[in-house]
Design an enzyme around this catalytic site. Structure first.
Site, PDB file in Angstrom:
ATOM      1  N   ARG A 191     -91.216  31.303 -14.413  1.00 51.01           N
ATOM      2  CA  ARG A 191     -91.846  29.982 -14.467  1.00 51.01           C
ATOM      3  C   ARG A 191     -93.347  30.070 -14.211  1.00 51.01           C
ATOM      4  O   ARG A 191     -94.145  29.425 -14.894  1.00 51.01           O
ATOM      5  CB  ARG A 191     -91.204  29.014 -13.475  1.00 51.01           C
ATOM      6  CG  ARG A 191     -89.797  28.590 -13.872  1.00 51.01           C
ATOM      7  CD  ARG A 191     -89.169  27.694 -12.835  1.00 51.01           C
ATOM      8  NE  ARG A 191     -89.163  28.387 -11.544  1.00 51.01           N
ATOM      9  CZ  ARG A 191     -89.130  27.793 -10.368  1.00 51.01           C
ATOM     10  NH1 ARG A 191     -89.094  26.482 -10.278  1.00 51.01           N
ATOM     11  NH2 ARG A 191     -89.106  28.495  -9.264  1.00 51.01           N
TER      12      ARG A 191
ATOM     13  N   ASN B 180     -86.277  25.688 -13.795  1.00 56.58           N
ATOM     14  CA  ASN B 180     -85.016  26.412 -13.802  1.00 56.58           C
ATOM     15  C   ASN B 180     -83.880  25.430 -14.032  1.00 56.58           C
ATOM     16  O   ASN B 180     -83.930  24.292 -13.554  1.00 56.58           O
ATOM     17  CB  ASN B 180     -84.785  27.121 -12.466  1.00 56.58           C
ATOM     18  CG  ASN B 180     -85.622  28.364 -12.304  1.00 56.58           C
ATOM     19  OD1 ASN B 180     -86.097  28.951 -13.273  1.00 56.58           O
ATOM     20  ND2 ASN B 180     -85.810  28.784 -11.067  1.00 56.58           N
TER      21      ASN B 180
END
Length: 90
Positions: free
Chosen positions: A18, A36
């Protein structure tokens, strides 16, 4: 301008994916978010120029080095509410 939702599968959680994706999006001038999913996948919505979106998808197959991307599902979406930045969503 284009808006695309990406669902990225493979070893993409707990490897800095990320943070890496956010840095790439900011470098390319894209807006949106990355997060996520409970399934172990990563979801990203990217808004910007079509060629820049294609660049981040191409980069996503190769990096970051600890990740192992097995699949990227890309679906064009109607541009959601005005998004003027890129961020990691919890």
């Amino acid at each position: 301008m284009q808006a695309v939702k990406l669902t990225i599968s493979g070893k993409v959680q707990k490897v800095g994916y990320r943070n890496w994706f956010e840095a790439q999006a900011l470098e390319l001038g894209l807006n949106g978010y990355v997060r996520n999913l409970p399934t172990g996948q990563v979801e990203a919505v990217v808004v910007g120029e079509k060629d820049k979106i294609q660049m981040i998808i191409q980069r996503s197959w190769k990096e970051p080095s600890l990740a192992n991307v097995e699949n990227i599902e890309s679906v064009e979406i109607a541009t959601p509410q005005i998004i003027d930045d890129f961020k990691i969503v919890k």
